[in-house]
Design an enzyme around this catalytic site. Structure first.
Site, PDB file in Angstrom:
ATOM      1  N   HIS A 154       0.846  -1.204   0.000  1.00  0.00           N
ATOM      2  CA  HIS A 154       0.000   0.000   0.000  1.00  0.00           C
ATOM      3  C   HIS A 154       0.880   1.252   0.000  1.00  0.00           C
ATOM      4  O   HIS A 154       0.679   2.181  -0.776  1.00  0.00           O
ATOM      5  CB  HIS A 154      -0.904   0.037   1.228  1.00  0.00           C
ATOM      6  CG  HIS A 154      -1.991  -0.981   1.204  1.00  0.00           C
ATOM      7  ND1 HIS A 154      -3.148  -0.806   0.491  1.00  0.00           N
ATOM      8  CD2 HIS A 154      -2.097  -2.177   1.807  1.00  0.00           C
ATOM      9  CE1 HIS A 154      -3.923  -1.867   0.648  1.00  0.00           C
ATOM     10  NE2 HIS A 154      -3.302  -2.720   1.453  1.00  0.00           N
ATOM     11  N   LYS A 155       1.866   1.251   0.914  1.00  0.00           N
ATOM     12  CA  LYS A 155       2.755   2.415   1.011  1.00  0.00           C
ATOM     13  C   LYS A 155       3.544   2.594  -0.277  1.00  0.00           C
ATOM     14  O   LYS A 155       3.731   3.705  -0.757  1.00  0.00           O
ATOM     15  CB  LYS A 155       3.759   2.212   2.154  1.00  0.00           C
ATOM     16  CG  LYS A 155       3.200   2.397   3.530  1.00  0.00           C
ATOM     17  CD  LYS A 155       4.354   2.382   4.493  1.00  0.00           C
ATOM     18  CE  LYS A 155       3.925   2.467   5.923  1.00  0.00           C
ATOM     19  NZ  LYS A 155       5.079   2.449   6.837  1.00  0.00           N
TER      20      LYS A 155
ATOM     21  N   ASP B 201       8.181   6.392   8.929  1.00  0.00           N
ATOM     22  CA  ASP B 201       7.533   5.825  10.106  1.00  0.00           C
ATOM     23  C   ASP B 201       6.319   6.700  10.392  1.00  0.00           C
ATOM     24  O   ASP B 201       6.395   7.926  10.298  1.00  0.00           O
ATOM     25  CB  ASP B 201       8.476   5.777  11.297  1.00  0.00           C
ATOM     26  CG  ASP B 201       8.030   4.716  12.293  1.00  0.00           C
ATOM     27  OD1 ASP B 201       7.520   3.664  11.868  1.00  0.00           O
ATOM     28  OD2 ASP B 201       8.180   4.934  13.515  1.00  0.00           O
TER      29      ASP B 201
ATOM     30  N   PHE C  17      -5.380   0.818   4.524  1.00  0.00           N
ATOM     31  CA  PHE C  17      -4.865  -0.190   5.461  1.00  0.00           C
ATOM     32  C   PHE C  17      -4.826   0.411   6.865  1.00  0.00           C
ATOM     33  O   PHE C  17      -5.155   1.574   7.071  1.00  0.00           O
ATOM     34  CB  PHE C  17      -3.480  -0.660   5.019  1.00  0.00           C
ATOM     35  CG  PHE C  17      -2.416   0.399   5.099  1.00  0.00           C
ATOM     36  CD1 PHE C  17      -2.326   1.376   4.115  1.00  0.00           C
ATOM     37  CD2 PHE C  17      -1.516   0.442   6.157  1.00  0.00           C
ATOM     38  CE1 PHE C  17      -1.361   2.371   4.182  1.00  0.00           C
ATOM     39  CE2 PHE C  17      -0.546   1.423   6.235  1.00  0.00           C
ATOM     40  CZ  PHE C  17      -0.468   2.390   5.235  1.00  0.00           C
ATOM     41  N   GLY C  18      -4.398  -0.419   7.802  1.00  0.00           N
ATOM     42  CA  GLY C  18      -4.177   0.052   9.179  1.00  0.00           C
ATOM     43  C   GLY C  18      -5.422   0.685   9.779  1.00  0.00           C
ATOM     44  O   GLY C  18      -6.514   0.112   9.786  1.00  0.00           O
ATOM     45  N   TYR C  19      -5.255   1.905  10.278  1.00  0.00           N
ATOM     46  CA  TYR C  19      -6.334   2.600  10.973  1.00  0.00           C
ATOM     47  C   TYR C  19      -7.268   3.355  10.019  1.00  0.00           C
ATOM     48  O   TYR C  19      -8.162   4.078  10.467  1.00  0.00           O
ATOM     49  CB  TYR C  19      -5.736   3.589  11.989  1.00  0.00           C
ATOM     50  CG  TYR C  19      -4.898   2.944  13.074  1.00  0.00           C
ATOM     51  CD1 TYR C  19      -5.478   2.460  14.242  1.00  0.00           C
ATOM     52  CD2 TYR C  19      -3.509   2.808  12.939  1.00  0.00           C
ATOM     53  CE1 TYR C  19      -4.721   1.870  15.244  1.00  0.00           C
ATOM     54  CE2 TYR C  19      -2.736   2.217  13.932  1.00  0.00           C
ATOM     55  CZ  TYR C  19      -3.345   1.757  15.081  1.00  0.00           C
ATOM     56  OH  TYR C  19      -2.578   1.168  16.062  1.00  0.00           O
ATOM     57  N   ASP C  20      -7.069   3.217   8.711  1.00  0.00           N
ATOM     58  CA  ASP C  20      -7.868   3.983   7.734  1.00  0.00           C
ATOM     59  C   ASP C  20      -9.388   3.875   7.928  1.00  0.00           C
ATOM     60  O   ASP C  20     -10.096   4.879   7.759  1.00  0.00           O
ATOM     61  CB  ASP C  20      -7.516   3.566   6.300  1.00  0.00           C
ATOM     62  CG  ASP C  20      -6.234   4.222   5.809  1.00  0.00           C
ATOM     63  OD1 ASP C  20      -5.766   5.173   6.466  1.00  0.00           O
ATOM     64  OD2 ASP C  20      -5.711   3.774   4.776  1.00  0.00           O
TER      65      ASP C  20
ATOM     66  N   HIS D 283      -1.004  12.441   5.474  1.00  0.00           N
ATOM     67  CA  HIS D 283       0.256  12.634   6.190  1.00  0.00           C
ATOM     68  C   HIS D 283       1.446  12.172   5.340  1.00  0.00           C
ATOM     69  O   HIS D 283       2.417  12.879   5.177  1.00  0.00           O
ATOM     70  CB  HIS D 283       0.175  11.834   7.489  1.00  0.00           C
ATOM     71  CG  HIS D 283      -0.398  10.443   7.307  1.00  0.00           C
ATOM     72  ND1 HIS D 283      -1.659  10.214   6.797  1.00  0.00           N
ATOM     73  CD2 HIS D 283       0.132   9.219   7.492  1.00  0.00           C
ATOM     74  CE1 HIS D 283      -1.883   8.927   6.707  1.00  0.00           C
ATOM     75  NE2 HIS D 283      -0.803   8.295   7.119  1.00  0.00           N
TER      76      HIS D 283
HETATM   77  P1  IMP Z   1       4.595   2.040  10.113  1.00  0.00           P
HETATM   78  O1  IMP Z   1       4.886   3.398   9.611  1.00  0.00           O
HETATM   79  O2  IMP Z   1       4.499   1.046   9.004  1.00  0.00           O
HETATM   80  O3  IMP Z   1       5.476   1.605  11.232  1.00  0.00           O
HETATM   81  O4  IMP Z   1       3.110   2.109  10.647  1.00  0.00           O
HETATM   82  C1  IMP Z   1       2.768   2.103  11.990  1.00  0.00           C
HETATM   83  C2  IMP Z   1       1.336   1.703  12.153  1.00  0.00           C
HETATM   84  O5  IMP Z   1       0.482   2.722  11.667  1.00  0.00           O
HETATM   85  C3  IMP Z   1       0.896   0.416  11.448  1.00  0.00           C
HETATM   86  O6  IMP Z   1       0.022  -0.257  12.308  1.00  0.00           O
HETATM   87  C4  IMP Z   1       0.183   0.871  10.219  1.00  0.00           C
HETATM   88  O7  IMP Z   1      -0.861  -0.023   9.874  1.00  0.00           O
HETATM   89  C5  IMP Z   1      -0.380   2.209  10.671  1.00  0.00           C
HETATM   90  N1  IMP Z   1      -0.375   3.130   9.539  1.00  0.00           N
HETATM   91  C6  IMP Z   1       0.709   3.649   8.903  1.00  0.00           C
HETATM   92  N2  IMP Z   1       0.335   4.445   7.903  1.00  0.00           N
HETATM   93  C7  IMP Z   1      -1.029   4.429   7.901  1.00  0.00           C
HETATM   94  C8  IMP Z   1      -2.010   5.043   7.065  1.00  0.00           C
HETATM   95  O8  IMP Z   1      -1.729   5.760   6.101  1.00  0.00           O
HETATM   96  N3  IMP Z   1      -3.291   4.764   7.382  1.00  0.00           N
HETATM   97  C9  IMP Z   1      -3.664   3.985   8.414  1.00  0.00           C
HETATM   98  N4  IMP Z   1      -2.802   3.370   9.207  1.00  0.00           N
HETATM   99  C10 IMP Z   1      -1.485   3.590   8.951  1.00  0.00           C
END
Ligand code: IMP
Length: 193
Positions: A13-14, A70, A150-153, A178
């Protein structure tokens, strides 16, 4: 030939988000592309520290110019938790759904649902380190909505919108997020050189 730059991630995704933004001038390689299979330690207690650790790891072990990001979700009523611990908020399994549910649980009974995502990108290029930050303010909602991202979206509504990042989809998210802000700053830096 296009210049190459490693993005220290295996999160597809990133990778797509960042490739979208950085455009055509750079070929962005993932950790998989450079055959780095390690789970790079993220042992710092700040986003800046962890982003630098990841970029430095690639530079040290592979000798390649690299950037890493990060991201943390900072929830006001939780004293900015989970923050740098966003990936493992509900435990070492790094389970995105469990993390999200823990945030909702911790917020039960609170009035203030405001939150923000903060991304730090660390770049190591031509022997120099640079940091770029991006922030998006918004609020957490009580139930998950949407399937993109993904994640908290699914529980985060950015300020000025009525839909979650997971409902808005990549096209809109990539213009306001962000990570988009931090990566656009990186892009400006790379293209100014
Ligand atoms: P990291 O930057 O991959 O370490 O992300 C840390 C945490 O934040 C992980 O649980 C990701 O799923 C969440 N996260 C990172 N970027 C996003 C985003 O753009 N949307 C939602 N969750 C995110």
């Amino acid at each position: 030939m296009k210049k190459q730059l490693v993005f220290a991630t295996n999160n597809n995704h990133k990778l797509e988000e960042v490739r979208d933004i950085l455009g055509d001038s750079y070929q962005i390689l993932s950790l998989k592309d450079i055959h780095c299979l390690e789970d790079i330690p993220e042992t710092a207690d700040t986003l800046e520290g962890n982003a630098l650790l990841k970029a430095q790891y690639v530079k040290t072990h592979y000798g390649l110019d690299c950037f890493a990001d990060d991201t943390g979700l900072e929830v006001t009523a939780l004293n900015n938790a989970p923050g740098v611990y966003s990936a493992r908020y509900a435990g070492e399994a790094k389970d995105a759904k469990a993390n999200l549910r823990k945030v909702l649980k911790e917020l039960e009974g609170k009035d203030d649902y405001s939150a923000r995502f903060r991304t730090v990108v660390a770049l190591i290029k031509d022997g120099k380190e640079s940091l770029f930050e991006g922030v998006v303010n918004g609020e957490i909602i009580r139930e998950e909505r949407g399937t993109a991202g993904f994640g908290y979206d699914p529980v985060f509504i950015p300020q000025g919108y009525s839909k979650t990042f997971a409902e808005l989809g990549a096209e809109i998210k990539n213009t306001i997020s962000h990570r988009a802000e931090a990566v656009n700053k990186l892009k400006q830096f790379l293209y100014e050189k």
